[in-house]
Write an enzyme that holds these catalytic residues in place. Structure first.
Site, PDB file in Angstrom:
ATOM      1  N   THR A 148       1.303  -3.832   4.484  1.00 53.44           N
ATOM      2  CA  THR A 148       0.960  -4.469   5.936  1.00 53.44           C
ATOM      3  C   THR A 148       0.566  -5.726   6.167  1.00 53.44           C
ATOM      4  O   THR A 148       0.582  -6.196   7.304  1.00 53.44           O
ATOM      5  CB  THR A 148       0.385  -3.454   6.636  1.00 53.44           C
ATOM      6  OG1 THR A 148      -0.907  -3.217   5.646  1.00 53.44           O
ATOM      7  CG2 THR A 148       0.693  -2.011   6.585  1.00 53.44           C
ATOM      8  N   THR A 170       0.873  -1.225   0.040  1.00 51.70           N
ATOM      9  CA  THR A 170       0.029   0.081  -0.256  1.00 51.70           C
ATOM     10  C   THR A 170       1.004   1.143  -0.339  1.00 51.70           C
ATOM     11  O   THR A 170       0.455   2.213  -0.656  1.00 51.70           O
ATOM     12  CB  THR A 170      -0.875  -0.033   1.209  1.00 51.70           C
ATOM     13  OG1 THR A 170      -1.669  -1.127   1.224  1.00 51.70           O
ATOM     14  CG2 THR A 170      -1.822   1.226   1.299  1.00 51.70           C
TER      15      THR A 170
END
Length: 179
Positions: A95, A19
């Site tokens: 993540t 991300t």
């Protein structure tokens, strides 16, 4: 990247995807890889006030697709960067499995001459509420510190007023999207 500034330490940035280096397609809601390691560094020009940066992409993969072979490759590439004179290594990472990679590297890399900082973002860098820039800047500061271990660095609370440093084998993801 910018020419090296005299007197500043060199930090290697090894891109892996995630991300922190992605954008949202607002038509579909899907997240897509967007930037190279160099583009990510240029998107946070304050990094170049902290250190000289040597950035490159090792692989561009969603973190849920990473396997032990990726961790071994990252460990080799990290060791290579230290041999080439980097004082620290920053690894932007997705993540979803940042905690697995951080722990794996903590066990693979021993007697480190400097910090290895795995960093992610909960919100893509094209969003106004992105935590990518402050997390990357915090990672650069940690990467120049007198520290010889693998750590994860991310925002410490929702307003991004500070970042927390977590030991590599002590990291876990607590929430899928909350900052």
């Amino acid at each position: 990247l910018a020419p090296p500034a005299e007197g500043r330490s060199t930090v290697a940035v090894l891109g892996t995807g995630g991300t922190i280096a992605s954008y949202v397609d607002y038509r579909t809601g899907a997240v897509h890889p967007a930037v190279t390691a160099e583009e990510l560094v240029f998107s946070v020009p304050e990094l170049l006030e902290v250190c000289n940066v040597r950035a490159r992409v090792v692989f561009s993969t969603y973190s849920e697709n990473l396997k032990p072979d990726h961790w071994r490759q990252l460990a080799r590439e990290t060791a290579s960067e230290f041999q080439r004179g980097a004082v620290g290594v920053v690894i932007p990472h997705g993540t979803d499995t940042l905690h697995f990679t951080t722990a794996a590297l903590a066990f693979m890399l021993r007697d480190l001459p400097g910090p290895v900082v795995v960093v992610g973002a909960q919100r893509s860098s094209d969003r106004p509420s992105s935590d990518a820039a402050p997390n990357l800047l915090a990672a650069a500061h940690v990467a120049t510190a007198d520290l010889g271990e693998v750590v994860a660095v991310m925002h410490g609370e929702t307003s991004d007023s500070h970042a927390d440093i977590h030991r590599g084998a002590k990291v876990r993801k607590m929430h899928a999207s909350r900052r």
